[in-house]
Design a protein around this motif. Structure first.
Motif, PDB file in Angstrom:
ATOM      1  N   ILE A 238      -2.300  -5.078 -11.031  1.00 61.27           N
ATOM      2  CA  ILE A 238      -1.198  -4.696 -11.922  1.00 61.27           C
ATOM      3  C   ILE A 238      -0.512  -3.443 -11.394  1.00 61.27           C
ATOM      4  CG2 ILE A 238      -0.654  -3.823 -14.231  1.00 61.27           C
ATOM      5  CD1 ILE A 238      -2.935  -5.636 -15.271  1.00 61.27           C
ATOM      6  N   LYS A 239      -1.308  -2.470 -10.943  1.00 63.30           N
ATOM      7  CA  LYS A 239      -0.754  -1.222 -10.425  1.00 63.30           C
ATOM      8  C   LYS A 239       0.131  -1.475  -9.207  1.00 63.30           C
ATOM      9  CE  LYS A 239      -2.113   3.181  -8.351  1.00 63.30           C
ATOM     10  NZ  LYS A 239      -3.260   4.031  -7.914  1.00 63.30           N
ATOM     11  N   CYS A 240      -0.353  -2.271  -8.259  1.00 69.54           N
ATOM     12  CA  CYS A 240       0.430  -2.572  -7.050  1.00 69.54           C
ATOM     13  C   CYS A 240       1.721  -3.295  -7.397  1.00 69.54           C
ATOM     14  CB  CYS A 240      -0.405  -3.397  -6.073  1.00 69.54           C
ATOM     15  SG  CYS A 240      -1.741  -2.477  -5.280  1.00 69.54           S
ATOM     16  N   HIS A 241       1.637  -4.215  -8.342  1.00 72.86           N
ATOM     17  CA  HIS A 241       2.833  -4.939  -8.785  1.00 72.86           C
ATOM     18  C   HIS A 241       3.831  -3.987  -9.420  1.00 72.86           C
ATOM     19  CE1 HIS A 241       5.248  -8.150 -10.601  1.00 72.86           C
ATOM     20  NE2 HIS A 241       5.180  -7.474 -11.731  1.00 72.86           N
ATOM     21  N   ALA A 242       3.322  -3.058 -10.250  1.00 70.58           N
ATOM     22  CA  ALA A 242       4.209  -2.110 -10.927  1.00 70.58           C
ATOM     23  C   ALA A 242       4.874  -1.170  -9.925  1.00 70.58           C
ATOM     24  CB  ALA A 242       3.408  -1.313 -11.958  1.00 70.58           C
ATOM     25  N   ILE A 243       4.144  -0.705  -8.931  1.00 71.16           N
ATOM     26  CA  ILE A 243       4.710   0.181  -7.918  1.00 71.16           C
ATOM     27  C   ILE A 243       5.781  -0.541  -7.112  1.00 71.16           C
ATOM     28  CG2 ILE A 243       4.197   1.423  -5.771  1.00 71.16           C
ATOM     29  CD1 ILE A 243       1.468   2.118  -6.953  1.00 71.16           C
ATOM     30  N   ALA A 244       5.499  -1.795  -6.729  1.00 66.95           N
ATOM     31  CA  ALA A 244       6.441  -2.565  -5.912  1.00 66.95           C
ATOM     32  C   ALA A 244       7.744  -2.834  -6.658  1.00 66.95           C
ATOM     33  CB  ALA A 244       5.798  -3.881  -5.479  1.00 66.95           C
ATOM     34  N   ASN A 245       7.672  -2.872  -7.983  1.00 59.27           N
ATOM     35  CA  ASN A 245       8.863  -3.180  -8.773  1.00 59.27           C
ATOM     36  C   ASN A 245       9.446  -1.952  -9.463  1.00 59.27           C
ATOM     37  OD1 ASN A 245       9.291  -6.367  -8.974  1.00 59.27           O
ATOM     38  ND2 ASN A 245       7.094  -5.963  -8.860  1.00 59.27           N
ATOM     39  N   GLY A 246       9.041  -0.756  -8.988  1.00 61.07           N
ATOM     40  CA  GLY A 246       9.634   0.472  -9.496  1.00 61.07           C
ATOM     41  C   GLY A 246       9.213   0.863 -10.891  1.00 61.07           C
ATOM     42  N   LYS A 247       8.142   0.276 -11.408  1.00 65.06           N
ATOM     43  CA  LYS A 247       7.675   0.604 -12.753  1.00 65.06           C
ATOM     44  C   LYS A 247       6.684   1.765 -12.747  1.00 65.06           C
ATOM     45  CE  LYS A 247       9.920  -3.021 -14.254  1.00 65.06           C
ATOM     46  NZ  LYS A 247      11.193  -2.874 -15.001  1.00 65.06           N
TER      47      LYS A 247
END
Length: 279
Positions: free
Chosen positions: A175-184
């Protein structure tokens, strides 16, 4: 360990795969410096949904480039071919088959002349198949590839999960990696030795020089040095080399490598005794 619900019972749920309505840009930011040695924690849905923008290019899903990946899943089926096995894994977001080759010479010999002519064993189980059980969780590391339109995990290393906390921790990392990749979420360099971001470092920072660094830091730096300019598909740093070079006993090295793997700084490649460092 908690009971795991079959994937088919809630296959319509897309949240676990990080489905969103945001459209993915046609091109990745060339300034991000993405590296083929990156190990990305993912869900199975992210693997299955990933696409190559260009032939032989990286797989991309929701702004993330996937090269080497790791994921957790529950074992739903084991197909034993003696010299190798196929594990059917699912994590609530999707299902994938992973092939694991045997390192046991007796298994390989048995697979040569001990099968029924169709690649299956005549009786019993191979040594590699006995390492895994249906209904238990495993963690998989490997390179994401595609053959015949089907996603595959090449050079797969499959480790049994002993605690359900590891399953939760993995999904939080994904979840963290996904959030970082999408600017969240703002990313941070956890392993950096620089003062910037050192407050978020998982390591204890020492000011007296390299001689006083703890084993985790020393092992990570050694692995990174050894892996510079190397290909993770053909090169790995063995535990005995780390032990001899740094004068640290193998038990400590093994425990540190396990910790560094869990933190995402290195990952196993050829087997549980060989590692490659993430840039």
């Amino acid at each position: 360990m908690a009971t795991y619900q079959p994937y088919n019972e809630f296959s319509s749920v897309t949240g676990g795969g990080f489905e969103n309505s945001d459209s993915r840009p046609n091109t990745m930011d060339s300034g991000t410096g993405s590296n083929t040695n990156t190990l990305t924690p993912v869900t199975i849905k992210q693997i299955l949904d990933s696409q190559q923008a260009i032939q032989d290019g990286p797989f991309i899903t929701h702004n993330q480039e996937l090269h080497h990946v790791c994921f957790v899943g529950v074992v739903r089926n084991i197909t034993d071919h003696t010299s190798n096995i196929y594990l059917t894994l699912e994590d609530g977001t999707g299902q994938i088959e992973v092939r694991k080759w045997s390192d046991d010479s007796s298994d390989v010999a048995q697979g040569t002349d001990g099968d029924d002519g169709f690649g299956e064993m005549k009786g019993g189980e191979s040594q590699i198949a006995q390492q895994y059980q249906i209904g238990t969780y495993v963690k998989v590391f490997g390179a994401l590839k595609e053959f015949g339109g089907k996603k595959n995990i090449q050079y797969a290393v499959i480790k049994n999960v002993d605690s359900f906390n590891d399953v939760i921790a993995h999904h939080l990392e994904a979840i963290k990696c996904h959030a970082i990749a999408n600017g969240k979420m703002q990313g941070s360099s956890l392993a950096s030795g620089d003062n910037e971001g050192a407050g978020q470092s998982l390591f204890v920072q020492d000011d007296e020089g390299a001689g006083n660094k703890n084993p985790l830091q020393r092992i990570l730096e050694f692995c990174k040095q050894q892996c510079v300019g190397k290909d993770a598909n053909t090169f790995a740093v063995p535990i005995p080399l780390i032990s001899q070079s740094l004068d640290i006993d193998e038990t400590t090295v093994r425990n540190c490598c396990t910790t560094l793997t869990e933190q995402g700084f290195i990952y196993p490649t050829l087997d549980d005794n060989h590692f490659f460092a993430v840039d």
